[in-house]
Design a protein around this motif. Structure first.
Motif, PDB file in Angstrom:
ATOM      1  N   VAL A   1       0.858  -1.187   0.000  1.00  0.00           N
ATOM      2  CA  VAL A   1       0.000   0.000   0.000  1.00  0.00           C
ATOM      3  C   VAL A   1       0.896   1.239   0.000  1.00  0.00           C
ATOM      4  CG1 VAL A   1      -1.839   1.264   1.185  1.00  0.00           C
ATOM      5  CG2 VAL A   1      -1.766  -1.248   1.306  1.00  0.00           C
ATOM      6  N   VAL A   2       0.874   2.003  -1.106  1.00  0.00           N
ATOM      7  CA  VAL A   2       1.691   3.218  -1.187  1.00  0.00           C
ATOM      8  C   VAL A   2       0.892   4.464  -0.822  1.00  0.00           C
ATOM      9  CG1 VAL A   2       3.410   2.290  -2.775  1.00  0.00           C
ATOM     10  CG2 VAL A   2       1.378   3.424  -3.693  1.00  0.00           C
ATOM     11  N   PHE A   3      -0.443   4.391  -0.889  1.00  0.00           N
ATOM     12  CA  PHE A   3      -1.287   5.510  -0.465  1.00  0.00           C
ATOM     13  C   PHE A   3      -2.611   4.976   0.042  1.00  0.00           C
ATOM     14  CE2 PHE A   3      -4.451   8.858  -1.043  1.00  0.00           C
ATOM     15  CZ  PHE A   3      -3.818   9.937  -0.438  1.00  0.00           C
ATOM     16  N   SER A   4      -3.034   5.497   1.187  1.00  0.00           N
ATOM     17  CA  SER A   4      -4.366   5.217   1.724  1.00  0.00           C
ATOM     18  C   SER A   4      -4.783   6.470   2.469  1.00  0.00           C
ATOM     19  CB  SER A   4      -4.347   4.007   2.656  1.00  0.00           C
ATOM     20  OG  SER A   4      -5.653   3.776   3.181  1.00  0.00           O
ATOM     21  N   GLY A   5      -5.636   7.275   1.818  1.00  0.00           N
ATOM     22  CA  GLY A   5      -6.016   8.538   2.423  1.00  0.00           C
ATOM     23  C   GLY A   5      -7.003   9.286   1.558  1.00  0.00           C
ATOM     24  N   TRP A   6      -7.057  10.601   1.758  1.00  0.00           N
ATOM     25  CA  TRP A   6      -8.043  11.442   1.091  1.00  0.00           C
ATOM     26  C   TRP A   6      -7.466  12.096  -0.151  1.00  0.00           C
ATOM     27  CZ3 TRP A   6     -13.109  11.884   1.332  1.00  0.00           C
ATOM     28  CH2 TRP A   6     -13.730  12.959   0.689  1.00  0.00           C
ATOM     29  N   HIS A   7      -8.243  12.117  -1.229  1.00  0.00           N
ATOM     30  CA  HIS A   7      -7.905  12.803  -2.473  1.00  0.00           C
ATOM     31  C   HIS A   7      -9.102  13.671  -2.833  1.00  0.00           C
ATOM     32  CE1 HIS A   7      -7.496  13.297  -6.858  1.00  0.00           C
ATOM     33  NE2 HIS A   7      -6.193  13.162  -6.645  1.00  0.00           N
ATOM     34  N   HIS A   8      -8.863  14.918  -3.276  1.00  0.00           N
ATOM     35  CA  HIS A   8      -9.978  15.852  -3.502  1.00  0.00           C
ATOM     36  C   HIS A   8     -10.991  15.369  -4.539  1.00  0.00           C
ATOM     37  CE1 HIS A   8      -7.098  17.026  -6.595  1.00  0.00           C
ATOM     38  NE2 HIS A   8      -8.076  17.629  -7.231  1.00  0.00           N
TER      39      HIS A   8
ATOM     40  N   ILE B   1      -7.144   4.440  -2.356  1.00  0.00           N
ATOM     41  CA  ILE B   1      -6.053   3.505  -2.072  1.00  0.00           C
ATOM     42  C   ILE B   1      -5.270   3.307  -3.362  1.00  0.00           C
ATOM     43  CG2 ILE B   1      -5.471   1.101  -1.508  1.00  0.00           C
ATOM     44  CD1 ILE B   1      -7.984   1.074   0.283  1.00  0.00           C
ATOM     45  N   ILE B   2      -3.935   3.360  -3.261  1.00  0.00           N
ATOM     46  CA  ILE B   2      -3.058   3.042  -4.384  1.00  0.00           C
ATOM     47  C   ILE B   2      -2.145   1.904  -3.947  1.00  0.00           C
ATOM     48  CG2 ILE B   2      -1.291   3.858  -6.000  1.00  0.00           C
ATOM     49  CD1 ILE B   2      -2.403   6.702  -5.587  1.00  0.00           C
ATOM     50  N   LEU B   3      -2.144   0.839  -4.741  1.00  0.00           N
ATOM     51  CA  LEU B   3      -1.305  -0.331  -4.461  1.00  0.00           C
ATOM     52  C   LEU B   3      -0.188  -0.440  -5.493  1.00  0.00           C
ATOM     53  CD1 LEU B   3      -4.023  -3.079  -3.771  1.00  0.00           C
ATOM     54  CD2 LEU B   3      -2.924  -1.521  -2.137  1.00  0.00           C
ATOM     55  N   SER B   4       1.008  -0.799  -5.030  1.00  0.00           N
ATOM     56  CA  SER B   4       2.125  -1.111  -5.914  1.00  0.00           C
ATOM     57  C   SER B   4       2.297  -2.625  -5.934  1.00  0.00           C
ATOM     58  CB  SER B   4       3.413  -0.463  -5.403  1.00  0.00           C
ATOM     59  OG  SER B   4       4.523  -0.933  -6.148  1.00  0.00           O
ATOM     60  N   HIS B   5       2.233  -3.203  -7.140  1.00  0.00           N
ATOM     61  CA  HIS B   5       2.318  -4.659  -7.285  1.00  0.00           C
ATOM     62  C   HIS B   5       3.704  -5.128  -7.710  1.00  0.00           C
ATOM     63  CE1 HIS B   5      -2.031  -4.754  -6.884  1.00  0.00           C
ATOM     64  NE2 HIS B   5      -2.096  -3.804  -7.795  1.00  0.00           N
TER      65      HIS B   5
ATOM     66  N   ASN C   1       7.103  -4.716 -10.530  1.00  0.00           N
ATOM     67  CA  ASN C   1       7.262  -4.808 -11.990  1.00  0.00           C
ATOM     68  C   ASN C   1       6.544  -3.687 -12.736  1.00  0.00           C
ATOM     69  OD1 ASN C   1       8.829  -7.029 -11.643  1.00  0.00           O
ATOM     70  ND2 ASN C   1       7.573  -8.427 -12.833  1.00  0.00           N
ATOM     71  N   GLY C   2       6.417  -2.506 -12.115  1.00  0.00           N
ATOM     72  CA  GLY C   2       5.826  -1.355 -12.782  1.00  0.00           C
ATOM     73  C   GLY C   2       4.306  -1.287 -12.744  1.00  0.00           C
ATOM     74  N   TYR C   3       3.649  -2.191 -12.012  1.00  0.00           N
ATOM     75  CA  TYR C   3       2.185  -2.215 -11.945  1.00  0.00           C
ATOM     76  C   TYR C   3       1.664  -1.544 -10.676  1.00  0.00           C
ATOM     77  CZ  TYR C   3       2.169  -5.588 -15.755  1.00  0.00           C
ATOM     78  OH  TYR C   3       2.340  -6.212 -16.955  1.00  0.00           O
ATOM     79  N   PHE C   4       0.652  -0.690 -10.863  1.00  0.00           N
ATOM     80  CA  PHE C   4      -0.053  -0.051  -9.756  1.00  0.00           C
ATOM     81  C   PHE C   4      -1.545  -0.196 -10.008  1.00  0.00           C
ATOM     82  CE2 PHE C   4       4.028   1.974  -9.765  1.00  0.00           C
ATOM     83  CZ  PHE C   4       4.309   2.278  -8.427  1.00  0.00           C
ATOM     84  N   SER C   5      -2.336  -0.221  -8.935  1.00  0.00           N
ATOM     85  CA  SER C   5      -3.787  -0.159  -9.080  1.00  0.00           C
ATOM     86  C   SER C   5      -4.331   0.883  -8.107  1.00  0.00           C
ATOM     87  CB  SER C   5      -4.442  -1.528  -8.872  1.00  0.00           C
ATOM     88  OG  SER C   5      -4.121  -2.071  -7.607  1.00  0.00           O
ATOM     89  N   LEU C   6      -5.408   1.566  -8.539  1.00  0.00           N
ATOM     90  CA  LEU C   6      -6.023   2.644  -7.762  1.00  0.00           C
ATOM     91  C   LEU C   6      -7.489   2.314  -7.523  1.00  0.00           C
ATOM     92  CD1 LEU C   6      -3.752   3.993  -9.708  1.00  0.00           C
ATOM     93  CD2 LEU C   6      -4.827   6.122  -9.047  1.00  0.00           C
ATOM     94  N   TYR C   7      -7.951   2.615  -6.311  1.00  0.00           N
ATOM     95  CA  TYR C   7      -9.315   2.312  -5.886  1.00  0.00           C
ATOM     96  C   TYR C   7      -9.885   3.577  -5.244  1.00  0.00           C
ATOM     97  CZ  TYR C   7      -7.041  -2.246  -6.147  1.00  0.00           C
ATOM     98  OH  TYR C   7      -6.306  -3.331  -6.567  1.00  0.00           O
ATOM     99  N   GLY C   8     -10.842   4.234  -5.920  1.00  0.00           N
ATOM    100  CA  GLY C   8     -11.325   5.521  -5.448  1.00  0.00           C
ATOM    101  C   GLY C   8     -12.790   5.554  -5.085  1.00  0.00           C
ATOM    102  N   HIS C   9     -13.184   6.594  -4.351  1.00  0.00           N
ATOM    103  CA  HIS C   9     -14.538   6.887  -3.867  1.00  0.00           C
ATOM    104  C   HIS C   9     -14.979   5.950  -2.748  1.00  0.00           C
ATOM    105  CE1 HIS C   9     -14.868   9.705  -7.115  1.00  0.00           C
ATOM    106  NE2 HIS C   9     -14.848   8.772  -8.046  1.00  0.00           N
ATOM    107  N   ASN C  10     -14.014   5.321  -2.061  1.00  0.00           N
ATOM    108  CA  ASN C  10     -14.355   4.359  -1.011  1.00  0.00           C
ATOM    109  C   ASN C  10     -15.114   5.019   0.128  1.00  0.00           C
ATOM    110  OD1 ASN C  10     -12.766   2.573  -2.519  1.00  0.00           O
ATOM    111  ND2 ASN C  10     -10.931   3.196  -1.414  1.00  0.00           N
TER     112      ASN C  10
END
Length: 153
Positions: free
Chosen positions: A61-68, A74-78, A80-89
């Motif tokens: 988990v590279v980010f877990s917090g508030w974004h405007h 939540i932003i996850l680093s997997h 090999n250059g892969y990231f996934s983002l999960y918003g409006h939680n």
């Protein structure tokens, strides 16, 4: 010959390919396809508030917090250059610098930030570029996911 790395990377466990939530797609990926509409660098998947959101692969988990815009994000680093983002939680259930496993519950669906109803804004990034999540998660190409549950009457 390939160089051996000290970090074990399993294609199955580290590629973001697990369905993060079940619902129906209300907006598709559209980055770079049109000059007259803004890019949408992910998928919007609508479902009931508090629906489970899962990690699509093993990650850090590279980010877990508030974004405007994306509210609770939540932003996850997997690796090999892969990231996934999960918003409006509605609620983030993991903290920064935490290790998560493929399929682990990481958040509950909500409509935080700029949202017109409960949904997950989901993105996959590969080497700094947003990619269409349906490339990695073919379930999101199916009629079932596109039409939603109520059209199966």
């Amino acid at each position: 010959s390939q160089k051996q790395s000290n970090i074990q990377v399993s294609y199955l466990e580290n590629i973001p390919s697990l369905v993060p939530t079940f619902g129906f797609i209300t907006q598709n990926f559209s980055a770079g396809k049109s000059n007259n509409s803004p890019d949408h660098t992910g998928l919007d998947i609508a479902a009931s508030i508090q629906t489970a959101i899962l990690a699509t692969a093993d990650a850090f988990v590279v980010f877990s917090g508030w974004h405007h815009l994306y509210g609770n994000l939540i932003i996850l680093s997997h690796g090999n250059g892969y990231f996934s983002l999960y918003g409006h939680n509605n609620q983030n259930l993991v903290e920064e610098r935490e290790k998560v496993n493929r399929g682990q519950l990481i958040a509950l669906m909500g409509e935080s930030g700029v949202a017109s109803g409960p949904h997950l804004h989901f993105e996959i990034w590969e080497n700094g570029i947003p990619v269409d999540p349906t490339i990695f998660i073919p379930e999101y190409k199916s009629d079932y996911m596109m039409l939603g549950y109520d059209e199966k009457k």
